[in-house]
Design a protein around this motif. Structure first.
Motif, short mmCIF file in Angstrom:
data_model
loop_
_atom_site.label_atom_id
_atom_site.label_comp_id
_atom_site.label_asym_id
_atom_site.label_seq_id
_atom_site.Cartn_x
_atom_site.Cartn_y
_atom_site.Cartn_z
N LEU A 116 -8.93 13.87 -2.87
CA LEU A 116 -9.67 14.07 -1.62
C LEU A 116 -9.69 15.55 -1.23
O LEU A 116 -9.53 15.90 -0.06
CB LEU A 116 -9.04 13.25 -0.49
CG LEU A 116 -9.31 11.73 -0.53
CD1 LEU A 116 -8.41 11.01 0.46
CD2 LEU A 116 -10.76 11.44 -0.23
N ASP A 117 -9.88 16.40 -2.23
CA ASP A 117 -9.86 17.84 -1.97
C ASP A 117 -11.26 18.44 -1.85
O ASP A 117 -11.41 19.65 -1.85
CB ASP A 117 -9.10 18.56 -3.09
CG ASP A 117 -9.66 18.26 -4.47
OD1 ASP A 117 -10.55 17.38 -4.58
OD2 ASP A 117 -9.21 18.88 -5.45
N ARG A 118 -12.28 17.59 -1.75
CA ARG A 118 -13.65 18.06 -1.56
C ARG A 118 -14.30 17.28 -0.42
O ARG A 118 -13.96 16.11 -0.19
CB ARG A 118 -14.47 17.88 -2.84
CG ARG A 118 -13.92 18.59 -4.06
CD ARG A 118 -14.75 18.24 -5.30
NE ARG A 118 -14.74 16.80 -5.55
CZ ARG A 118 -15.45 16.22 -6.52
NH1 ARG A 118 -16.24 16.96 -7.29
NH2 ARG A 118 -15.38 14.91 -6.69
N LEU A 119 -15.24 17.92 0.25
CA LEU A 119 -15.94 17.24 1.33
C LEU A 119 -16.69 16.02 0.80
O LEU A 119 -16.73 14.98 1.47
CB LEU A 119 -16.91 18.21 2.00
CG LEU A 119 -17.77 17.62 3.13
CD1 LEU A 119 -16.91 17.05 4.24
CD2 LEU A 119 -18.74 18.67 3.66
N ARG A 120 -17.26 16.13 -0.38
CA ARG A 120 -18.02 15.01 -0.94
C ARG A 120 -17.12 13.79 -1.18
O ARG A 120 -17.58 12.65 -1.09
CB ARG A 120 -18.70 15.42 -2.25
CG ARG A 120 -17.77 15.88 -3.34
CD ARG A 120 -18.51 16.24 -4.61
NE ARG A 120 -19.12 15.08 -5.23
CZ ARG A 120 -19.77 15.11 -6.38
NH1 ARG A 120 -19.93 16.27 -7.01
NH2 ARG A 120 -20.28 14.02 -6.89
N ASP A 121 -15.83 14.01 -1.46
CA ASP A 121 -14.91 12.89 -1.64
C ASP A 121 -14.66 12.18 -0.32
O ASP A 121 -14.63 10.95 -0.26
CB ASP A 121 -13.58 13.39 -2.22
CG ASP A 121 -13.75 14.00 -3.61
OD1 ASP A 121 -14.61 13.52 -4.36
OD2 ASP A 121 -13.04 14.97 -3.91
N VAL A 177 -3.64 7.06 2.74
CA VAL A 177 -2.18 7.17 2.72
C VAL A 177 -1.63 6.76 1.36
O VAL A 177 -0.76 7.43 0.79
CB VAL A 177 -1.56 6.32 3.85
CG1 VAL A 177 -0.04 6.33 3.76
CG2 VAL A 177 -2.01 6.83 5.21
N LEU A 178 -2.13 5.65 0.81
CA LEU A 178 -1.66 5.19 -0.49
C LEU A 178 -2.03 6.17 -1.60
O LEU A 178 -1.23 6.44 -2.51
CB LEU A 178 -2.24 3.80 -0.79
CG LEU A 178 -1.82 2.68 0.16
CD1 LEU A 178 -2.51 1.38 -0.20
CD2 LEU A 178 -0.30 2.51 0.16
N TYR A 182 0.48 8.29 -4.04
CA TYR A 182 0.36 8.23 -5.50
C TYR A 182 0.19 9.61 -6.11
O TYR A 182 0.73 9.89 -7.18
CB TYR A 182 -0.85 7.35 -5.87
CG TYR A 182 -1.15 7.31 -7.35
CD1 TYR A 182 -0.32 6.61 -8.23
CD2 TYR A 182 -2.24 8.00 -7.87
CE1 TYR A 182 -0.59 6.58 -9.59
CE2 TYR A 182 -2.51 7.97 -9.23
CZ TYR A 182 -1.69 7.26 -10.08
OH TYR A 182 -1.95 7.24 -11.44
N MET A 183 -0.54 10.49 -5.43
CA MET A 183 -0.80 11.82 -5.96
C MET A 183 0.32 12.81 -5.66
O MET A 183 0.28 13.95 -6.14
CB MET A 183 -2.12 12.37 -5.39
CG MET A 183 -3.35 11.54 -5.74
SD MET A 183 -3.64 11.40 -7.51
CE MET A 183 -4.02 13.10 -7.92
N ALA A 184 1.30 12.42 -4.85
CA ALA A 184 2.39 13.34 -4.50
C ALA A 184 3.19 13.68 -5.74
O ALA A 184 3.48 12.83 -6.59
CB ALA A 184 3.28 12.72 -3.43
N ARG A 185 3.58 14.93 -5.86
CA ARG A 185 4.35 15.40 -7.01
C ARG A 185 5.61 16.10 -6.53
O ARG A 185 5.62 16.77 -5.51
CB ARG A 185 3.51 16.38 -7.87
CG ARG A 185 2.31 15.73 -8.52
CD ARG A 185 2.73 14.72 -9.57
NE ARG A 185 1.58 14.09 -10.21
CZ ARG A 185 1.07 12.94 -9.84
NH1 ARG A 185 1.58 12.28 -8.80
NH2 ARG A 185 0.03 12.41 -10.48
N SER A 286 -9.93 17.39 7.11
CA SER A 286 -8.95 17.79 6.09
C SER A 286 -9.62 18.07 4.76
O SER A 286 -9.21 18.98 4.02
CB SER A 286 -7.89 16.69 5.93
OG SER A 286 -8.48 15.47 5.52
N ALA A 287 -10.68 17.31 4.43
CA ALA A 287 -11.39 17.56 3.17
C ALA A 287 -12.09 18.92 3.19
O ALA A 287 -12.06 19.66 2.21
CB ALA A 287 -12.41 16.45 2.91
#
Length: 335
Positions: A116-121, A177-178, A182-185, A286-287
Motif C-alpha cells: 500500500l505504498d502507492r496512491l493507486r493501491d 491491518v492484516l 504480514y508485510m512487517a519485517r 497514508s498512501a
C-alpha cells in the motif's frame, strides 16, 4: 530418490489443507467478534463493521485464490452459529465467498501491491476491494431475506445499505491491518518510540472522549489521523482508524455520546458516514505520503549517483563508482 521427489508433492496438499483450516478459523473468529456489536434496522440485525470480509480479502491476497474453500467454510460456520441450516444459507455463504474472490481478482488485475505504498493501491482497495465487490454480498444476502419473507420489500434498501457498508468497512479497516502485520519485517524501527508512545496516550484519551461525549466531537479524531499518517504512515493511520471505528461502534450500539436520542436509521447513517470517511482518510492520506517519500528517495539516490559519475569524469584516475562499473561490464558483455 523417489522418496525425495515425492515428499514435496505430498507436502503441498497438507500445506493447502492447513491454510484452508486456518482461514476458516480466522473467518469464524472474526465473525463472532463482529457479532458482539449489532444494530437493528427495519427488524433486521447487522454489524456496522463486518471483520470477516477484511480477513477474507487479506487471506486471498496473501495465500492466493486457493484459500477460497476456507472462506466458504468459515462463512458457513458463522451462519450455522446464528440459525439452523436452511437452503437460503447456501446463498448467503455463496455471496460472502464470491464477493472477496471478486475483490481479489479485481485488485490483482489492477496491479495491487500489498505494501500500500502507492496512491493507486489505496484507491484500488477502496473502490474495487471494498465498495464495488461488496455489492455482491449485500445484494445476495438482503435479496434472500426478502425472498424468504424474513424482510419486508419496503425495507430492502435501508437494510441493503447497512449490510453493504458493514462489509465494505471490514475490508477498509481490517484488511490493511492484516496486510501491515504480514508485510512487517524485523528488526522493527524503534527510533521514534517516544513519539509513538505519546501518540498512543493521546489516542487513548482523545478517541473515547470524541466518541462518547454528549457533545458531537467526532471531528477531533481527524487531526489525530493526520498526525499518524504524517509521522507513521500505514502503521499509525490504520491502527488509529481501527481503534476509532471500534470505539465509535461501541458508542453507537450503546446509544451513547453523539449517537444518543437518534433513531435506528439515524444511528446507522451517522456511524457509517463517520467510519467510512475516516477509513478513506487514513488509507488515501497514508498512501499519498508514502508514495511521495518513495519518490523523494528515488530522486535523492539518482542525484547521488549523478554526482559520483560527474566526480569520476572530472578525475579519471579515481576508482569508478559501482553504478558506472556495472554499466561498463554490461557493455563489454554485450560486445
Amino acid at each position: 530418490m523417489a522418496a525425495v521427489v515425492a515428499t514435496p508433492e505430498l507436502r503441498r496438499p497438507v500445506v493447502v489443507a492447513l491454510q484452508t483450516l486456518a482461514v476458516a478459523a480466522c473467518y469464524y473468529a472474526a465473525g463472532r467478534l463482529g457479532l458482539l456489536r449489532q444494530l437493528v434496522v427495519e427488524g433486521a440485525v447487522f454489524t456496522p463493521i463486518w471483520p470477516p470480509t477484511g480477513v477474507a480479502v487479506a487471506s486471498l491476497l496473501i495465500f492466493g485464490i486457493r484459500c477460497w474453500p476456507g472462506i466458504a467454510l468459515g462463512a458457513l460456520l458463522v451462519v450455522l452459529s446464528l440459525t439452523s441450516f436452511e437452503p437460503s444459507a447456501i446463498g448467503i455463504v455463496a455471496g460472502n465467498t464470491v464477493a472477496p474472490v471478486c475483490a481479489y481478482l479485481m485488485l490483482r488485475k489492477a496491479g495491487f501491491r500489498m505494501k500500500l505504498d502507492r496512491l493507486r493501491d489505496g484507491v484500488a482497495l477502496v473502490f474495487l476491494g471494498a465498495l464495488a465487490s461488496m455489492l455482491i454480498s449485500a445484494t445476495v444476502g438482503v435479496g434472500l431475506l426478502v425472498l424468504t419473507g424474513k424482510l419486508a420489500a419496503d425495507g430492502f434498501w435501508t437494510v441493503w445499505l447497512g449490510w453493504w457498508v458493514g462489509d465494505a468497512m471490514g475490508v477498509l479497516i481490517v484488511a490493511p491491518v492484516l496486510l501491515m502485520l504480514y508485510m512487517a519485517r524485523r528488526p522493527l524501527n524503534l527510533s521514534r518510540w517516544k513519539e509513538a508512545t505519546a501518540m498512543t496516550l493521546v489516542a487513548c484519551v482523545l478517541v473515547p472522549l470524541a466518541t462518547h461525549s454528549p457533545i458531537s466531537l467526532l471531528f477531533l479524531v481527524y487531526p489525530l489521523l493526520i498526525w499518524a499518517a504524517l509521522r507513521f504512515p500505514h502503521t499509525g493511520s490504520v491502527l488509529c482508524a481501527l481503534f476509532a471505528s471500534v470505539m465509535a461502534t461501541i458508542a453507537a450500539t450503546d446509544g451513547a455520546g453523539p449517537f444518543a436520542r437518534l433513531s435506528e436509521v439515524e444511528v446507522m447513517m451517522k456511524l457509517q458516514a463517520f467510519n467510512g470517511s475516516m477509513a478513506l482518510t487514513a488509507l488515501l492520506l497514508s498512501a499519498v505520503i508514502t508514495e511521495q517519500r518513495n519518490t523523494r528517495r528515488s530522486v535523492e539516490l539518482a542525484c547521488q549517483e549523478l554526482v559520483e559519475v560527474l566526480e569520476h569524469l572530472g578525475n579519471p584516475s579515481a576508482t569508478p563508482p559501482p553504478a558506472a562499473d556495472d554499466g561498463r561490464r554490461r557493455q563489454h558483455g554485450a560486445k
